[in-house]
Design a protein around this motif. Sequence first.
Motif, PDB file in Angstrom:
ATOM      1  N   ALA A  36       0.809  -1.217   0.000  1.00  0.00           N
ATOM      2  CA  ALA A  36       0.000   0.000   0.000  1.00  0.00           C
ATOM      3  C   ALA A  36       0.846   1.273   0.000  1.00  0.00           C
ATOM      4  O   ALA A  36       0.519   2.250  -0.683  1.00  0.00           O
ATOM      5  CB  ALA A  36      -0.945  -0.002   1.204  1.00  0.00           C
ATOM      6  N   THR A  37       1.956   1.263   0.740  1.00  0.00           N
ATOM      7  CA  THR A  37       2.825   2.447   0.782  1.00  0.00           C
ATOM      8  C   THR A  37       3.483   2.682  -0.574  1.00  0.00           C
ATOM      9  O   THR A  37       3.562   3.822  -1.058  1.00  0.00           O
ATOM     10  CB  THR A  37       3.895   2.287   1.867  1.00  0.00           C
ATOM     11  N   GLU A  38       3.960   1.600  -1.204  1.00  0.00           N
ATOM     12  CA  GLU A  38       4.572   1.728  -2.535  1.00  0.00           C
ATOM     13  C   GLU A  38       3.551   2.209  -3.553  1.00  0.00           C
ATOM     14  O   GLU A  38       3.856   3.070  -4.396  1.00  0.00           O
ATOM     15  CB  GLU A  38       5.162   0.384  -2.963  1.00  0.00           C
ATOM     16  N   PHE A  42       3.732   5.556  -5.731  1.00  0.00           N
ATOM     17  CA  PHE A  42       3.662   5.425  -7.186  1.00  0.00           C
ATOM     18  C   PHE A  42       2.608   6.363  -7.766  1.00  0.00           C
ATOM     19  O   PHE A  42       2.848   7.053  -8.763  1.00  0.00           O
ATOM     20  CB  PHE A  42       3.338   3.963  -7.501  1.00  0.00           C
ATOM     21  N   ARG A  43       1.438   6.401  -7.133  1.00  0.00           N
ATOM     22  CA  ARG A  43       0.348   7.238  -7.626  1.00  0.00           C
ATOM     23  C   ARG A  43       0.574   8.718  -7.322  1.00  0.00           C
ATOM     24  O   ARG A  43       0.307   9.588  -8.155  1.00  0.00           O
ATOM     25  CB  ARG A  43      -0.983   6.791  -6.989  1.00  0.00           C
ATOM     26  N   THR A  44       1.068   9.011  -6.126  1.00  0.00           N
ATOM     27  CA  THR A  44       1.244  10.412  -5.727  1.00  0.00           C
ATOM     28  C   THR A  44       2.288  11.118  -6.582  1.00  0.00           C
ATOM     29  O   THR A  44       2.099  12.269  -6.995  1.00  0.00           O
ATOM     30  CB  THR A  44       1.645  10.500  -4.241  1.00  0.00           C
ATOM     31  N   GLN A 176      14.168   1.756  -8.579  1.00  0.00           N
ATOM     32  CA  GLN A 176      14.330   1.643 -10.037  1.00  0.00           C
ATOM     33  C   GLN A 176      12.972   1.708 -10.747  1.00  0.00           C
ATOM     34  O   GLN A 176      12.893   2.164 -11.893  1.00  0.00           O
ATOM     35  CB  GLN A 176      15.058   0.341 -10.367  1.00  0.00           C
ATOM     36  N   VAL A 177      11.914   1.266 -10.070  1.00  0.00           N
ATOM     37  CA  VAL A 177      10.564   1.418 -10.633  1.00  0.00           C
ATOM     38  C   VAL A 177      10.252   2.897 -10.844  1.00  0.00           C
ATOM     39  O   VAL A 177       9.741   3.305 -11.895  1.00  0.00           O
ATOM     40  CB  VAL A 177       9.504   0.789  -9.704  1.00  0.00           C
ATOM     41  N   MET A 178      10.582   3.730  -9.857  1.00  0.00           N
ATOM     42  CA  MET A 178      10.284   5.157  -9.950  1.00  0.00           C
ATOM     43  C   MET A 178      11.115   5.832 -11.043  1.00  0.00           C
ATOM     44  O   MET A 178      10.625   6.706 -11.757  1.00  0.00           O
ATOM     45  CB  MET A 178      10.529   5.824  -8.595  1.00  0.00           C
ATOM     46  N   VAL A 179      12.376   5.401 -11.187  1.00  0.00           N
ATOM     47  CA  VAL A 179      13.193   5.906 -12.297  1.00  0.00           C
ATOM     48  C   VAL A 179      12.611   5.415 -13.619  1.00  0.00           C
ATOM     49  O   VAL A 179      12.580   6.146 -14.625  1.00  0.00           O
ATOM     50  CB  VAL A 179      14.658   5.449 -12.141  1.00  0.00           C
ATOM     51  N   GLY A 180      12.128   4.167 -13.615  1.00  0.00           N
ATOM     52  CA  GLY A 180      11.511   3.608 -14.817  1.00  0.00           C
ATOM     53  C   GLY A 180      10.298   4.396 -15.272  1.00  0.00           C
ATOM     54  O   GLY A 180       9.993   4.465 -16.475  1.00  0.00           O
ATOM     55  N   LEU A 181       9.575   5.010 -14.321  1.00  0.00           N
ATOM     56  CA  LEU A 181       8.430   5.852 -14.685  1.00  0.00           C
ATOM     57  C   LEU A 181       8.851   6.984 -15.618  1.00  0.00           C
ATOM     58  O   LEU A 181       8.145   7.312 -16.577  1.00  0.00           O
ATOM     59  CB  LEU A 181       7.797   6.447 -13.431  1.00  0.00           C
ATOM     60  N   VAL A 182       9.992   7.572 -15.334  1.00  0.00           N
ATOM     61  CA  VAL A 182      10.510   8.650 -16.187  1.00  0.00           C
ATOM     62  C   VAL A 182      10.770   8.116 -17.593  1.00  0.00           C
ATOM     63  O   VAL A 182      10.426   8.756 -18.597  1.00  0.00           O
ATOM     64  CB  VAL A 182      11.803   9.241 -15.590  1.00  0.00           C
ATOM     65  N   ILE A 183      11.366   6.931 -17.671  1.00  0.00           N
ATOM     66  CA  ILE A 183      11.653   6.313 -18.979  1.00  0.00           C
ATOM     67  C   ILE A 183      10.360   6.034 -19.729  1.00  0.00           C
ATOM     68  O   ILE A 183      10.261   6.260 -20.946  1.00  0.00           O
ATOM     69  CB  ILE A 183      12.468   5.017 -18.782  1.00  0.00           C
ATOM     70  N   VAL A 184       9.344   5.557 -19.024  1.00  0.00           N
ATOM     71  CA  VAL A 184       8.049   5.256 -19.645  1.00  0.00           C
ATOM     72  C   VAL A 184       7.448   6.515 -20.274  1.00  0.00           C
ATOM     73  O   VAL A 184       7.009   6.500 -21.438  1.00  0.00           O
ATOM     74  CB  VAL A 184       7.082   4.657 -18.597  1.00  0.00           C
ATOM     75  N   TYR A 185       7.429   7.617 -19.532  1.00  0.00           N
ATOM     76  CA  TYR A 185       6.890   8.870 -20.074  1.00  0.00           C
ATOM     77  C   TYR A 185       7.763   9.394 -21.213  1.00  0.00           C
ATOM     78  O   TYR A 185       7.258   9.972 -22.184  1.00  0.00           O
ATOM     79  CB  TYR A 185       6.761   9.922 -18.966  1.00  0.00           C
ATOM     80  N   GLY A 186       9.075   9.189 -21.106  1.00  0.00           N
ATOM     81  CA  GLY A 186       9.984   9.601 -22.178  1.00  0.00           C
ATOM     82  C   GLY A 186       9.749   8.819 -23.449  1.00  0.00           C
ATOM     83  O   GLY A 186       9.759   9.381 -24.561  1.00  0.00           O
ATOM     84  N   LEU A 187       9.518   7.501 -23.335  1.00  0.00           N
ATOM     85  CA  LEU A 187       9.268   6.669 -24.523  1.00  0.00           C
ATOM     86  C   LEU A 187       7.930   7.022 -25.176  1.00  0.00           C
ATOM     87  O   LEU A 187       7.801   6.982 -26.406  1.00  0.00           O
ATOM     88  CB  LEU A 187       9.292   5.192 -24.133  1.00  0.00           C
ATOM     89  N   SER A 188       6.946   7.376 -24.362  1.00  0.00           N
ATOM     90  CA  SER A 188       5.657   7.795 -24.915  1.00  0.00           C
ATOM     91  C   SER A 188       5.812   9.083 -25.734  1.00  0.00           C
ATOM     92  O   SER A 188       5.263   9.207 -26.835  1.00  0.00           O
ATOM     93  CB  SER A 188       4.660   8.014 -23.773  1.00  0.00           C
ATOM     94  N   LEU A 189       6.588  10.031 -25.206  1.00  0.00           N
ATOM     95  CA  LEU A 189       6.888  11.265 -25.947  1.00  0.00           C
ATOM     96  C   LEU A 189       7.639  10.945 -27.231  1.00  0.00           C
ATOM     97  O   LEU A 189       7.316  11.475 -28.300  1.00  0.00           O
ATOM     98  CB  LEU A 189       7.721  12.198 -25.072  1.00  0.00           C
ATOM     99  N   LEU A 190       8.634  10.072 -27.140  1.00  0.00           N
ATOM    100  CA  LEU A 190       9.432   9.699 -28.312  1.00  0.00           C
ATOM    101  C   LEU A 190       8.556   9.086 -29.393  1.00  0.00           C
ATOM    102  O   LEU A 190       8.745   9.353 -30.592  1.00  0.00           O
ATOM    103  CB  LEU A 190      10.529   8.721 -27.899  1.00  0.00           C
ATOM    104  N   GLY A 191       7.570   8.285 -28.996  1.00  0.00           N
ATOM    105  CA  GLY A 191       6.669   7.666 -29.969  1.00  0.00           C
ATOM    106  C   GLY A 191       5.906   8.693 -30.779  1.00  0.00           C
ATOM    107  O   GLY A 191       5.814   8.598 -32.007  1.00  0.00           O
TER     108      GLY A 191
END
Length: 491
Positions: A36-38, A42-44, A176-191
């Motif tokens: 629940a804390t994670e 993640f959402r906040t 690393q999940v939280m850093v991965g969030l940045v990559i996910v948003y970056g890949l969406s922009l790149l697309g």
Amino acid sequence: MSKIAQQSIQTTAFSYIGVILGYINVLWLYPYALDATELGTFRTIQDLGLLFVPFAQLGVGHGITRYFPKLEQKQSAFLTYSLALSLVGFAVVSLIFFGFKAQIMGLFATNSPEIINFLGVVLLITLFALLSSVMDAYSRSYLKVAIPTFFREVFLRFLTSVLVGIYLLDWINFDQVMVGLVIVYGLSLLGVLVYLIWLGKVQLDFNWKHFPPGFRSSFIRFSLITFLATAASTLIMKIDSIMVSSMVSLEANAIYSIAFYMALVVELPRRAISQVAMPVIADHFSKNNLKEINLLYRQLSNRQLYICLFLFAMIWSNIDSIYHFVPNSELYQSGKMVVFYIALGKIFDVAFSVNSEILVFSQYYRFNLVLTIAMSILIIAVNYWLIPIYGIEGAAIGSASVMLAFNLVKYGYLKIKLNLEPFSYETLKILFVGVTIFALKDFYLENVNPLVMMVIKSILIVGMFFFWSRIANVGQEEWNWIKSKLKKSGP
């Protein structure tokens, strides 16, 4: 089939796929893979990052949509100019963020100290989501909507699923999940960027001197006016989650977020109807046809209320069974009343129909701006009052109350200024039908599997809804449409 029709069908398909992916993520994958804390963290962090986007964008997205048709050439220069303005806005937001970093950390230090470790992620999500939104608006101006929708609604959620799935397999840690969030948003922009390059619509052009006279000043003025309303609307949508994390805990926000997402099902028909109604309302205003606007206002109120009350009853009557299938349900089920209050707020919104859309396209559009800003301030004040008393239920009660007040003011204003009225005797009959099927909430059979119980209740709700609809003579158009579809799908 026209290009517009193709784009509409593809966009609708991608939107619904995104909704399905979102529900799989929020109601199963996230609570299964994250504690629940994670999940609250993640959402906040995402909500904070997305909250800053309209402030950084400065209304440029709406400005592109409004002013792109005025350009016969120099579209690439317009994109470059828009991106530059957005980056200026991002720089201002970043300076304010760092200037008040100690105060921001103080908001979360007591109840949600885990947030402090990932504040840098917030700005990176803001940056990538900001640039994506500008590219989105630019693509939309070329009537290329479907692929950007795919990257925003489907690709982003799918990559987030993969990211959390990798964490579930213990291949990465939560940092690393939280850093991965940045990559996910970056890949969406790149697309989206690659798609526009492939279309040949993107070039770096800094020659901004050849815009039509007065174009830049008019564009900036309109964008800044729109920015205030957009920022206030986003604040209204995101502030509950952030305030729950700040004032209660990350665990409480995880519970609140799942409940909030369940309740959003009630609103889905309104979103679709609103998109179709906006150009019709704009056309009627251009012809000063208030009689047709009033007719549409009333028809949409009845239709939305009829459909959304049915969805509300389906969700609320089956709420215990739905929570049964959420991992760690004994924890998350404590948000059950949040589902009720948020869904009730959505019912208030759909009952008052397309009042916001009417205001936006009328000569009184500035009133909607003022009211939206006032509402965002009010919801913060109400949350500060109710959350310490009632916790996450206080946030939900606050949202529903402000939504009712917001719509009552708009209703009164349109009644006084334009003599428009969305309610009729038909409204009372729809409310009667909707309230009667809520009686099935307490229907329960001992020792019955929750899935079977859900099926039984749903069949009873549909049957009772149809029965009372026939008795009250409401919803005939909807039922005729369903019957026609069933006949077409038959042998």
